[in-house]
Design an enzyme around this catalytic site. Sequence first.
Site, mmCIF file in Angstrom:
data_model
loop_
_atom_site.group_PDB
_atom_site.id
_atom_site.type_symbol
_atom_site.label_atom_id
_atom_site.label_comp_id
_atom_site.label_asym_id
_atom_site.label_seq_id
_atom_site.Cartn_x
_atom_site.Cartn_y
_atom_site.Cartn_z
ATOM 1 N N ASP A 77 0.882 -1.162 0.000
ATOM 2 C CA ASP A 77 0.000 0.000 0.000
ATOM 3 C C ASP A 77 0.927 1.222 0.000
ATOM 4 O O ASP A 77 2.118 1.100 0.327
ATOM 5 C CB ASP A 77 -0.872 -0.041 1.254
ATOM 6 N N LEU A 78 0.418 2.380 -0.372
ATOM 7 C CA LEU A 78 1.262 3.582 -0.428
ATOM 8 C C LEU A 78 1.111 4.463 0.817
ATOM 9 O O LEU A 78 2.037 4.586 1.630
ATOM 10 C CB LEU A 78 0.919 4.387 -1.691
ATOM 11 N N ASP A 79 -0.081 5.057 0.945
ATOM 12 C CA ASP A 79 -0.319 6.037 2.007
ATOM 13 C C ASP A 79 -0.242 5.388 3.389
ATOM 14 O O ASP A 79 -1.049 4.522 3.712
ATOM 15 C CB ASP A 79 -1.706 6.679 1.829
ATOM 16 N N THR A 94 1.764 9.923 4.085
ATOM 17 C CA THR A 94 0.651 10.681 3.511
ATOM 18 C C THR A 94 -0.680 10.371 4.205
ATOM 19 O O THR A 94 -1.633 11.137 4.049
ATOM 20 C CB THR A 94 0.514 10.398 2.005
ATOM 21 N N LYS A 122 -8.892 5.090 6.354
ATOM 22 C CA LYS A 122 -7.667 4.664 5.678
ATOM 23 C C LYS A 122 -7.980 3.605 4.628
ATOM 24 O O LYS A 122 -8.710 2.645 4.906
ATOM 25 C CB LYS A 122 -6.655 4.123 6.688
ATOM 26 N N GLY A 123 -7.410 3.770 3.448
ATOM 27 C CA GLY A 123 -7.619 2.804 2.374
ATOM 28 C C GLY A 123 -8.935 2.972 1.630
ATOM 29 O O GLY A 123 -9.194 2.293 0.651
ATOM 30 N N ARG A 130 -11.852 8.453 -2.063
ATOM 31 C CA ARG A 130 -12.138 9.838 -1.712
ATOM 32 C C ARG A 130 -13.630 10.075 -1.445
ATOM 33 O O ARG A 130 -14.005 10.629 -0.415
ATOM 34 C CB ARG A 130 -11.649 10.755 -2.845
ATOM 35 N N SER A 186 -2.499 1.010 -4.592
ATOM 36 C CA SER A 186 -2.981 2.205 -3.888
ATOM 37 C C SER A 186 -4.328 2.668 -4.406
ATOM 38 O O SER A 186 -4.524 2.782 -5.616
ATOM 39 C CB SER A 186 -1.978 3.343 -4.055
ATOM 40 N N ALA A 187 -5.223 2.964 -3.486
ATOM 41 C CA ALA A 187 -6.553 3.461 -3.850
ATOM 42 C C ALA A 187 -6.530 4.940 -4.222
ATOM 43 O O ALA A 187 -7.552 5.525 -4.557
ATOM 44 C CB ALA A 187 -7.506 3.239 -2.684
ATOM 45 N N SER A 188 -5.328 5.545 -4.173
ATOM 46 C CA SER A 188 -5.252 6.993 -4.381
ATOM 47 C C SER A 188 -5.050 7.388 -5.835
ATOM 48 O O SER A 188 -4.230 6.821 -6.551
ATOM 49 C CB SER A 188 -4.095 7.574 -3.567
ATOM 50 N N ASN A 198 -3.770 10.089 -6.490
ATOM 51 C CA ASN A 198 -2.526 10.870 -6.418
ATOM 52 C C ASN A 198 -1.287 9.981 -6.298
ATOM 53 O O ASN A 198 -0.182 10.488 -6.060
ATOM 54 C CB ASN A 198 -2.586 11.822 -5.219
ATOM 55 N N LYS A 212 -10.931 -1.278 -1.822
ATOM 56 C CA LYS A 212 -10.626 -2.094 -0.664
ATOM 57 C C LYS A 212 -11.832 -1.957 0.289
ATOM 58 O O LYS A 212 -12.382 -0.873 0.367
ATOM 59 C CB LYS A 212 -9.356 -1.589 0.049
ATOM 60 N N GLU A 235 0.064 -3.293 4.600
ATOM 61 C CA GLU A 235 -1.016 -2.319 4.738
ATOM 62 C C GLU A 235 -1.038 -1.646 6.103
ATOM 63 O O GLU A 235 -0.670 -2.250 7.101
ATOM 64 C CB GLU A 235 -2.368 -3.048 4.588
ATOM 65 N N ASP A 236 -1.516 -0.402 6.142
ATOM 66 C CA ASP A 236 -1.731 0.275 7.428
ATOM 67 C C ASP A 236 -3.222 0.439 7.729
ATOM 68 O O ASP A 236 -3.582 1.025 8.741
ATOM 69 C CB ASP A 236 -1.074 1.665 7.434
HETATM 70 C C1 G6P Z 1 -5.720 5.848 0.055
HETATM 71 C C2 G6P Z 1 -5.761 6.520 1.400
HETATM 72 C C3 G6P Z 1 -7.116 7.121 1.678
HETATM 73 C C4 G6P Z 1 -7.571 7.997 0.513
HETATM 74 C C5 G6P Z 1 -7.589 7.168 -0.771
HETATM 75 C C6 G6P Z 1 -7.978 8.006 -1.988
HETATM 76 O O1 G6P Z 1 -6.425 4.668 0.133
HETATM 77 O O2 G6P Z 1 -5.455 5.608 2.429
HETATM 78 O O3 G6P Z 1 -7.027 7.891 2.855
HETATM 79 O O4 G6P Z 1 -8.850 8.525 0.748
HETATM 80 O O5 G6P Z 1 -6.290 6.645 -0.992
HETATM 81 O O6 G6P Z 1 -6.972 8.961 -2.206
HETATM 82 P P1 G6P Z 1 -7.098 10.148 -3.243
HETATM 83 O O7 G6P Z 1 -5.709 10.710 -3.306
HETATM 84 O O8 G6P Z 1 -7.539 9.562 -4.551
HETATM 85 O O9 G6P Z 1 -8.098 11.095 -2.702
HETATM 86 MG MG MG Z 2 -2.722 3.159 3.607
#
Ligand code: G6P
Ligand code: MG
Length: 220
Positions: free
Chosen positions: A8-10, A16, A44-45, A48, A115-117, A119, A146, A170-171
């Site tokens: 996982d990233l964040d 982050t 977490k995870g 958005r 990563s679910a992000s 970013n 997730k 994972e965190d």
């Molecule tokens: C990760 C983080 C979440 C965040 C999600 C979406 O899973 O743990 O806290 O909400 O990514 O990130 P984003 O950058 O797309 O808003």
């Molecule tokens: Mg995480």
Amino acid sequence: ELKAVIFDLDGVITDTAEYHFIAWKQLAEELGITFDRAFNEQLKGVSRMESLERILALGGQADRYTMAEKEALADKKNEHYKQLIARMTPDDLLPGILDLLRELKRENVKIGLASASKNAFTVIERLQIGEYFDTIVDAAKVKNSKPHPEIFLTAAKQLQVDPSACVGVEDAQAGVAAIQAANMFAIGVGDEEALKEADYIVQTTAELTYDVIVRAFHRE
Ligand code: G6P
Ligand code: MG
């Protein structure tokens, strides 16, 4: 035999998770909603939009906004978050992570990112670690969030490794659940209580070495 580690990233590679917390907390306060770190564990995870829905529900405001208004609120949080990550440098890698990535490469263990992000690529670029990853799966490439296993299964498939030979790190509660649903070995980083479902738990990334991961994986 261990063939791949999928990160996982964040909150695992870099802190982050703290920036997401800060940005959500500020938005929530503007809406008159207070939330603490315990509630934040559930975010977490989580994507958005789903995070925003959970915050609004916490404040009893689930039905107060139109879809367009919710999108504007999510954008506002993301703009704040983007400001926070713009200042990141390779110094923001969590302790031991760079050594671990190098060790895994040396041992011919494949490295994936799940990563679910949206970013994720920006953060990886700021940290200058893109070269270590054999695959990067982010929110744009999967349909299900997730705790659905899709993101981890997609990474394993791209690495051409059977899930049973993968370790996921994972965190997040939702992330640990996703790893286990993918039939992988789940290592949790952080709070023991929050991550009690994990197969193995470390308090910080400084404890994560190749040896520790291999031993945990073989349940020695
Ligand atoms: C990760 C983080 C979440 C965040 C999600 C979406 O899973 O743990 O806290 O909400 O990514 O990130 P984003 O950058 O797309 O808003
Ligand atoms: Mg995480």
